[in-house]
Design a protein around this motif. Structure first.
Motif, mmCIF file in Angstrom:
data_model
loop_
_atom_site.group_PDB
_atom_site.id
_atom_site.type_symbol
_atom_site.label_atom_id
_atom_site.label_comp_id
_atom_site.label_asym_id
_atom_site.label_seq_id
_atom_site.Cartn_x
_atom_site.Cartn_y
_atom_site.Cartn_z
ATOM 1 N N GLY A 14 0.744 -0.978 -0.144
ATOM 2 C CA GLY A 14 0.023 0.087 0.112
ATOM 3 C C GLY A 14 0.921 1.129 -0.132
ATOM 4 N N GLY A 16 0.268 3.986 1.861
ATOM 5 C CA GLY A 16 0.402 4.737 3.091
ATOM 6 C C GLY A 16 -0.044 6.203 2.968
ATOM 7 N N THR A 17 -0.989 6.762 2.049
ATOM 8 C CA THR A 17 -1.167 7.968 1.884
ATOM 9 C C THR A 17 -1.640 8.915 3.159
ATOM 10 O OG1 THR A 17 -3.520 7.457 1.309
ATOM 11 C CG2 THR A 17 -1.967 7.576 -0.569
ATOM 12 N N ARG A 18 -2.078 8.120 4.291
ATOM 13 C CA ARG A 18 -2.453 8.827 5.313
ATOM 14 C C ARG A 18 -1.352 9.133 6.061
ATOM 15 N NH1 ARG A 18 -5.799 4.548 8.340
ATOM 16 N NH2 ARG A 18 -4.678 3.297 6.907
ATOM 17 N N GLN A 105 3.276 -7.010 -5.707
ATOM 18 C CA GLN A 105 1.875 -6.624 -6.246
ATOM 19 C C GLN A 105 2.310 -5.672 -7.224
ATOM 20 O OE1 GLN A 105 -0.498 -4.943 -3.322
ATOM 21 N NE2 GLN A 105 -2.362 -5.865 -4.588
ATOM 22 N N GLY A 110 -6.049 -4.275 -4.059
ATOM 23 C CA GLY A 110 -6.616 -4.351 -2.769
ATOM 24 C C GLY A 110 -5.788 -5.463 -2.005
HETATM 25 P P1 UTP Z 1 -4.504 0.402 4.019
HETATM 26 O O1 UTP Z 1 -5.660 0.723 3.075
HETATM 27 O O2 UTP Z 1 -4.561 0.275 5.510
HETATM 28 O O3 UTP Z 1 -2.824 0.558 3.657
HETATM 29 O O4 UTP Z 1 -4.266 -1.616 3.664
HETATM 30 P P2 UTP Z 1 -2.422 1.726 2.822
HETATM 31 O O5 UTP Z 1 -3.478 1.863 1.313
HETATM 32 O O6 UTP Z 1 -1.143 1.728 2.501
HETATM 33 O O7 UTP Z 1 -2.757 3.080 3.477
HETATM 34 P P3 UTP Z 1 -3.343 4.469 3.255
HETATM 35 O O8 UTP Z 1 -4.942 4.395 3.396
HETATM 36 O O9 UTP Z 1 -3.178 4.885 1.647
HETATM 37 O O10 UTP Z 1 -2.792 5.187 4.114
HETATM 38 C C1 UTP Z 1 -3.896 -2.216 4.652
HETATM 39 C C2 UTP Z 1 -2.955 -3.025 4.492
HETATM 40 O O11 UTP Z 1 -2.965 -3.641 3.025
HETATM 41 C C3 UTP Z 1 -1.838 -3.537 2.305
HETATM 42 C C4 UTP Z 1 -1.215 -2.162 2.878
HETATM 43 O O12 UTP Z 1 0.209 -2.120 2.648
HETATM 44 C C5 UTP Z 1 -1.853 -2.323 4.390
HETATM 45 O O13 UTP Z 1 -0.629 -3.197 4.951
HETATM 46 N N1 UTP Z 1 -2.215 -3.571 0.859
HETATM 47 C C6 UTP Z 1 -3.457 -2.802 0.521
HETATM 48 C C7 UTP Z 1 -1.343 -4.122 0.191
HETATM 49 O O14 UTP Z 1 -0.572 -4.642 0.215
HETATM 50 N N2 UTP Z 1 -2.144 -3.875 -1.433
HETATM 51 C C8 UTP Z 1 -3.082 -3.335 -1.905
HETATM 52 O O15 UTP Z 1 -3.424 -3.082 -3.038
HETATM 53 C C9 UTP Z 1 -3.878 -2.577 -0.662
#
Ligand code: UTP
Length: 278
Positions: A14, A16-18, A105, A110
């Motif tokens: 992910g 980690g946009t937050r 990935q 997702g």
């Molecule tokens: P989150 O939505 O909490 O993580 O996904 P994010 O997208 O990194 O955070 P924001 O919302 O933009 O701040 C939950 C978990 O799933 C992983 C993320 O890395 C996190 O550990 N994830 C999510 C993936 O590995 N792949 C994805 O396509 C989506």
């Protein structure tokens, strides 16, 4: 402990946009709580539960995670024999006891899709899943250890749940279920991010799972949900419909380190237990 589960998957692709701008060039899993990155806490928890094969699902810009779990020859040579050497003991021990596997990935499709990427790494066995940004703390009996024990008893998928205030429930996946023992629920339904008045309970799913390998076939056949993402919750719901999912109200604390508030709470919590001579 005797344990049939030896593998743990860390979805970490992910953005980690937050946590921008901190996460612009650095993976959020590498954010430190005191002197240790989030992902290291997670790997320590997995290892404590007997899961020594660590499968990390990464994406572009996440190389620091792989570097963290490797030897750093220059640095280690530089501090060899000095008082600083001890600072690397813990991570060196961890690296020595684990095998690290990495896969990427390629598109952010997702959490369900990230789990699907782990299929070649888990050898058709049940496996743990840790979302490293959900930092859990329970000194004597880490959450994944509690779940691994429960797996031995029930031999089915397990989702960790936590009671959350109803005004926060819309941020989570939520379970409905029948409590079969104190804190243990046979899951009958799961809803992703329901509005407060539609939530089936106040039991929110947090970032710890044990999944049986049939989840992969389900994930492969699942229709993308919101934003074209493959939702892990949808796949686990298929298992739940067959009576094969336990919700477990774990013992311990959990900090949502993907958010500023949760992260600051985690830092304060770990600092309150920190002794200066460590
Ligand atoms: P989150 O939505 O909490 O993580 O996904 P994010 O997208 O990194 O955070 P924001 O919302 O933009 O701040 C939950 C978990 O799933 C992983 C993320 O890395 C996190 O550990 N994830 C999510 C993936 O590995 N792949 C994805 O396509 C989506």
């Amino acid at each position: 402990m005797t344990n049939t589960i030896t593998k743990c998957v860390f979805p970490a692709a992910g953005y980690g946009t937050r946590f921008l701008p901190a996460t612009k060039a650095m993976p959020k899993e590498m954010l430190p709580v005191l002197d240790k990155p989030l992902v290291q806490y997670g790997v320590e928890e997995a290892l404590a539960a007997g899961m020594s094969t660590i499968a990390i699902i990464t994406g572009r810009g996440k190389r620091a995670i792989a570097d963290h779990f490797d030897i750093s020859y220059e640095l280690e040579h530089q501090i060899q024999g000095s008082s600083k050497e001890i600072l690397l003991h813990e991570i060196r021990n961890l690296i020595d006891q684990c095998t690290f596997l990495f896969t990427r990935q390629r598109e952010m499709r997702g959490l369900g899709d990230a789990i699907l990427c782990s299929e070649p790494l888990t050898n058709h066995e049940p496996f743990g899943v840790i979302l490293a940004d959900d930092l859990c703390s329970n000194e004597d009996d880490p959450v994944m250890c509690q779940m691994a024990r429960l797996y031995e008893e029930h031999q089915c998928s397990i989702v960790a749940v936590q009671e959350v205030p109803i005004d926060e429930i819309s941020k989570y996946g939520v379970i409905a279920g029948e409590e079969i023992e104190d804190g243990i629920y046979r899951v009958t339904d799961m809803v992703e991010k329901p509005p407060a008045d539609k939530a089936p309970s106040n039991l929110a799913i947090i970032g710890r799972y044990i999944l049986t390998p049939d989840i992969y076939e389900i994930l492969r056949n699942i229709e993308p949900g919101k934003n074209g993402e493959i939702q892990l919750t949808d796949a686990i719901l298929e298992q739940a419909k067959q009576g094969k999912v336990i919700g477990y109200r774990f013992k311990g604390q959990r900090f949502d380190c993907g958010s500023i508030h949760g992260f600051v709470d985690a830092v304060n919590h770990f600092f309150s237990k920190f002794s200066p001579d460590e």
